[in-house]
Scaffold this active site. Sequence first.
Site, PDB file in Angstrom:
ATOM      1  CB  CYS A  93      -0.905  -0.014   1.233  1.00  0.00           C
ATOM      2  SG  CYS A  93      -2.133   1.292   1.238  1.00  0.00           S
ATOM      3  CG  ASP A  94       1.765   5.413  -2.527  1.00  0.00           C
ATOM      4  OD1 ASP A  94       2.928   5.513  -2.115  1.00  0.00           O
ATOM      5  OD2 ASP A  94       1.136   6.361  -3.016  1.00  0.00           O
ATOM      6  CE  LYS A  95       3.565   9.271   3.619  1.00  0.00           C
ATOM      7  NZ  LYS A  95       2.727  10.499   3.547  1.00  0.00           N
ATOM      8  CB  THR A  96       1.505  10.440  -0.818  1.00  0.00           C
ATOM      9  OG1 THR A  96       2.591  10.555   0.087  1.00  0.00           O
ATOM     10  CG2 THR A  96       0.967  11.818  -1.158  1.00  0.00           C
TER      11      THR A  96
END
Length: 371
Positions: free
Chosen positions: A25-28
């Site tokens: 999962c990416d954050k931004t």
Amino acid sequence: LYSRNAIVKNLEAVETLGSTSVILCDKTGTLTKNQATVAHVWYDNFIGEVDTGAVGKDKPEVSFDTTSPTWKYMARVAVLCNSAEFSSEKGSGPFEREVSGNPIEAAMLRLIEAVEGNTGTFRSMHPVVCEIPYSPIIKFRLSINECQDYKTNGYLLSMVGEPEAVLKRCNSALVEGHERPIDDDYKLAFRYACTELGGLGERLVALCDWRLPPQKFPPGYQFNSQNINFPLSGYRMVGIMALIDPPRASVPDAIAKCQAAGIKVIMVTGDHPATAKAIAKSVGILGLNEDPKERTVLTEHTQSCLITGEEVADMTTDELDSALMHHQEVILAQFSAEQKLAVVMSCQRLGAVVAVTGDGVNDALSLIHIS
């Protein structure tokens, strides 16, 4: 599926999705809202605060000296090395006016307009002659501008980017109006500030500048951003801006459901490790009392670990596989697109069914690989 806000291109993908055991999962923009606001600044070895409740105010309250020469140079970089623009005059203040551009640059533009004002006029007095857009590969944005005195004092180079990437390109720093070499003491103070601000869950960008010597780069010099014919190192560090990008309200519950279903959620981001840890704790990927282990103990069976992009570049395939296998909670910080792909392939080697979420350019390789 449409009733659950899902559009499926290939029906077989739904069956695979039901077997997912790892979510990368990416954050931004995925875990967070991607609505940035500058909350703190660091310069002259001092952390200053910005009133982030400034919406509706003409000028925010700040706890730092806006007359400092270092701040003035920092503000100059934030405005000139920036492609965001106010798209309308509507709104009672800079924080309410619409801005076109990426969220980080928009947040910096709003702050400087609110504190200093007249950013549009300032830009018109410093026309751009060359620029390199931000990319997750180089991790910085660069702008070359003409100052009013550029014919005698040279073109102005400005750079904004990931703190460590920018620091590596600087030889000196501006502190209380005086230039000093970047030595171990300065690096220690710089990294301490990054850890303190990143620990608040804030996104960090560093700002630096340099005046090119007019003897070597005379007026009318033809700069080339494709075949670089100007220096990319030797710059002067001016400071750091830290931006709040709050987590989406629905994320902690969604992650809890995934974990309850036996799915390992791995956060992967290009941000500073301290920022990654703070956000991971706030959304439930990392336990509140957990302190992720460093690379030196990745073969131990511990609950959590944090690996940086610089570290993974030196790791063997077996070491990466071991790190992912031996830890239930994994945070990956300062990762490039290629490194994200390497993690996907490692999970697949371990027999996992991997799903990738993300909306950025640096997520594309991983998304294409599993699609």
